[in-house]
Design a protein around this motif. Structure first.
Motif, short mmCIF file in Angstrom:
data_model
loop_
_atom_site.label_atom_id
_atom_site.label_comp_id
_atom_site.label_asym_id
_atom_site.label_seq_id
_atom_site.Cartn_x
_atom_site.Cartn_y
_atom_site.Cartn_z
N SER A 1 -7.96 -3.25 0.19
CA SER A 1 -6.80 -3.53 1.02
C SER A 1 -5.76 -2.46 0.70
CB SER A 1 -6.22 -4.92 0.69
OG SER A 1 -5.62 -4.92 -0.60
N THR A 2 -4.70 -2.40 1.45
CA THR A 2 -3.61 -1.50 1.09
C THR A 2 -2.92 -2.04 -0.15
OG1 THR A 2 -2.07 -2.73 2.50
CG2 THR A 2 -3.14 -0.80 3.49
N LYS A 3 -2.27 -1.16 -0.89
CA LYS A 3 -1.38 -1.60 -1.97
C LYS A 3 -0.08 -1.99 -1.26
CE LYS A 3 -1.17 0.60 -5.93
NZ LYS A 3 -0.80 1.58 -6.99
N HIS A 4 0.31 -3.25 -1.37
CA HIS A 4 1.43 -3.72 -0.57
C HIS A 4 2.13 -4.92 -1.20
CE1 HIS A 4 -1.60 -6.70 0.49
NE2 HIS A 4 -0.63 -7.45 1.00
N TYR A 5 3.29 -5.22 -0.63
CA TYR A 5 3.97 -6.48 -0.90
C TYR A 5 4.40 -7.02 0.46
CZ TYR A 5 8.38 -3.88 -0.38
OH TYR A 5 9.40 -3.10 0.10
N GLU B 1 7.36 0.88 -9.88
CA GLU B 1 7.04 2.30 -9.96
C GLU B 1 5.59 2.59 -9.57
OE1 GLU B 1 8.80 0.83 -12.77
OE2 GLU B 1 10.54 1.38 -11.57
N GLY B 2 4.81 1.55 -9.28
CA GLY B 2 3.42 1.74 -8.89
C GLY B 2 2.45 1.70 -10.05
N ASP B 3 2.95 1.48 -11.27
CA ASP B 3 2.08 1.40 -12.45
C ASP B 3 1.42 0.02 -12.50
OD1 ASP B 3 2.83 3.97 -13.33
OD2 ASP B 3 4.61 3.15 -14.32
N GLU B 4 0.10 0.02 -12.75
CA GLU B 4 -0.63 -1.24 -12.82
C GLU B 4 -0.12 -2.08 -13.98
OE1 GLU B 4 -4.86 -0.74 -12.86
OE2 GLU B 4 -4.82 0.57 -11.11
N THR B 5 0.06 -3.39 -13.72
CA THR B 5 0.53 -4.29 -14.76
C THR B 5 -0.53 -5.31 -15.16
OG1 THR B 5 1.51 -5.77 -13.12
CG2 THR B 5 2.95 -4.08 -14.08
N GLU B 6 -1.43 -5.64 -14.22
CA GLU B 6 -2.47 -6.62 -14.52
C GLU B 6 -3.57 -6.53 -13.47
OE1 GLU B 6 -2.93 -11.42 -15.36
OE2 GLU B 6 -0.98 -10.61 -14.81
N THR B 7 -4.81 -6.80 -13.89
CA THR B 7 -5.94 -6.82 -12.97
C THR B 7 -6.73 -8.10 -13.20
OG1 THR B 7 -6.11 -4.41 -12.91
CG2 THR B 7 -8.05 -5.65 -12.21
#
Length: 123
Positions: A47-51, A74-80
């Protein structure tokens, strides 16, 4: 009053803004309070990276295996999260997220309220 549809009766539509194809449940049933759809993915599709501006989203994995990645401003991953068939996740509108398909599958997604073009894509 109610409306009913079987997913196997819905045409699979190509999507122009993200990988995957969509079974437009909401277009067929026209609910007033939510936007349901089923996304169909092959491995590696995303999917797109979105909110969302307003919509809370519910993701229910119908089949396959996926990763849902959350990011900060800032676009940094926080959790997967790794999601498998039967898993359900609810995501608040302001949470940046991206779904990546690991094993071919389908995800039932419901956004509420029913707000068209509510997603904001993040680069």
């Amino acid at each position: 009053m109610y409306d009913r549809v079987n997913l196997s009766d819905l045409k699979l539509h190509e999507n122009t803004i993200a990988d995957g194809r969509v079974r437009a449940v909401g277009y067929e049933l026209r609910p007033k309070q939510m936007r349901p759809s089923v996304w169909v993915f092959e491995p590696g599709e995303q999917s797109t990276k979105h909110y969302q501006e307003e919509q809370e989203e519910l993701y229910h994995v119908l089949s396959g295996r996926f990763e849902m990645t959350f990011s900060d401003d800032e676009g940094d991953e926080t959790e997967t999260l790794t999601l498998e068939s039967g898993d359900v996740v609810v995501v608040s509108p302001d949470e940046v997220r991206q779904l990546t398909c690991l094993d071919a599958g389908e995800v039932f997604i419901v956004g509420a309220p029913n707000t068209k073009d509510d997603g904001v894509v993040v680069d």
